[in-house]
Design a protein around this motif. Structure first.
Motif, PDB file in Angstrom:
ATOM      1  N   TYR A 224      -7.972   4.030   4.165  1.00  0.00           N
ATOM      2  CA  TYR A 224      -6.901   3.515   3.320  1.00  0.00           C
ATOM      3  C   TYR A 224      -5.637   4.385   3.287  1.00  0.00           C
ATOM      4  N   ASN A 225      -5.734   5.608   3.740  1.00  0.00           N
ATOM      5  CA  ASN A 225      -4.584   6.506   3.681  1.00  0.00           C
ATOM      6  C   ASN A 225      -3.526   6.090   4.705  1.00  0.00           C
ATOM      7  N   GLN A 226      -2.343   5.703   4.195  1.00  0.00           N
ATOM      8  CA  GLN A 226      -1.244   5.311   5.072  1.00  0.00           C
ATOM      9  C   GLN A 226      -0.262   6.456   5.297  1.00  0.00           C
ATOM     10  N   TYR A 234      -1.509   5.627  -0.639  1.00  0.00           N
ATOM     11  CA  TYR A 234      -2.401   4.478  -0.678  1.00  0.00           C
ATOM     12  C   TYR A 234      -1.643   3.271  -1.214  1.00  0.00           C
ATOM     13  N   GLU A 235      -1.769   2.152  -0.532  1.00  0.00           N
ATOM     14  CA  GLU A 235      -1.017   0.948  -0.886  1.00  0.00           C
ATOM     15  C   GLU A 235      -1.241   0.542  -2.337  1.00  0.00           C
ATOM     16  N   ASP A 238       1.442   2.078  -4.603  1.00  0.00           N
ATOM     17  CA  ASP A 238       2.847   2.024  -4.200  1.00  0.00           C
ATOM     18  C   ASP A 238       3.782   1.941  -5.413  1.00  0.00           C
TER      19      ASP A 238
END
Length: 257
Positions: A224-226, A234-235, A238
């Motif tokens: 999950y780490n963007q 993490y989205e 945001d």
């Protein structure tokens, strides 16, 4: 061996507290109803936070600095404006806070259940669905869903339930954990609480080393780490991250009518 009477022990304990300027230990407040018992205590200072953001560290530091004050700690949303004490809302990068909550709750369902119960904005139904926080999996976890309500906490504490004001009218001091050790922030806390000197422990690097992570936790974080390993994003966070990002290091606020 000398045996002390109950009265002697009480007197000794009281003297120690006075010498350390710590007449009370900080009290954890779990519900708004429980908080109402302190509404008329003008010597109350509540340390509120979204969790995993330095509230314990700050509460412990203030216990050593405040005289004749009761330090409260909570993960509640803003109280009614009839609360007469002062509040420090301390918060941090929600991605890092979420990683920390995920790590501890994944390794201890007992801690996870207790934490969910104490955070007023948490999604208890989500927790009931997965049954135990140790059973978080790739598709149900704190990194893909803001189950603790970080966005709601930041929205309420920084905007919806409060309004900016001058320090002389302030009831709330909102502080970013990342800036807590700045000279300007320390001065703001001291002025807000009329403290001569706030002594904080040394600042430590946050987060966990790779060797501290289980294979399951590392896999979910990577999925999950963007962002990067050193700058997680993490989205699910945001919106909360944007609120944290645009906020100043500290600000004076008061509860809305």
């Amino acid at each position: 061996m000398k045996v002390f009477s109950n009265l002697q022990l009480f007197t000794l304990f009281t003297c120690i507290q006075v010498l350390t300027n710590n007449l009370y230990s900080h009290t954890f407040v779990k519900t708004q109803t429980e908080l109402e018992t302190y509404f008329n205590q003008t010597n109350s200072v509540m340390i509120a936070s979204i969790g995993r953001s330095g509230s314990t560290l700050l509460s412990n530091a203030l216990e050593q600095s405040l005289i004749n004050c009761r330090v409260l700690k909570s993960h509640l949303l803003p109280p009614k404006n009839s609360f007469k004490g002062k509040i420090i809302f301390i918060y941090s990068n929600p991605d890092i806070s979420a990683e920390s909550a995920f790590h501890v709750s994944l390794n201890s369902s007992q801690w996870g259940y207790r934490h969910f119960s104490n955070v007023e904005s948490s999604d208890i139904q989500w927790l009931s669905a997965i049954k135990k926080t140790s059973q978080q999996d790739l598709y149900n976890n704190l990194l893909c869903y803001d189950a603790l309500g970080y966005n709601k906490q930041l929205t309420y504490w920084l905007y919806e339930k409060v309004e900016p004001c001058a320090i002389e009218n302030a009831q709330i001091l909102a502080v970013k954990f990342e800036n807590l050790w700045d000279e300007e922030t320390i001065a703001a806390v001291e002025s807000f609480l009329f403290v001569d000197e706030l002594s904080l422990p040394p600042k430590k690097e946050r987060g966990y080393k790779v060797e501290d992570l289980s294979e399951k936790e590392a896999s979910i974080r990577n999925y999950y780490n963007q962002g990067t390993a050193n700058n997680s994003k993490y989205e699910a966070y945001d919106e909360a991250r944007e609120l944290w990002k645009i906020a100043p290091p500290y600000q004076f606020l008061k509860l809305r009518n």
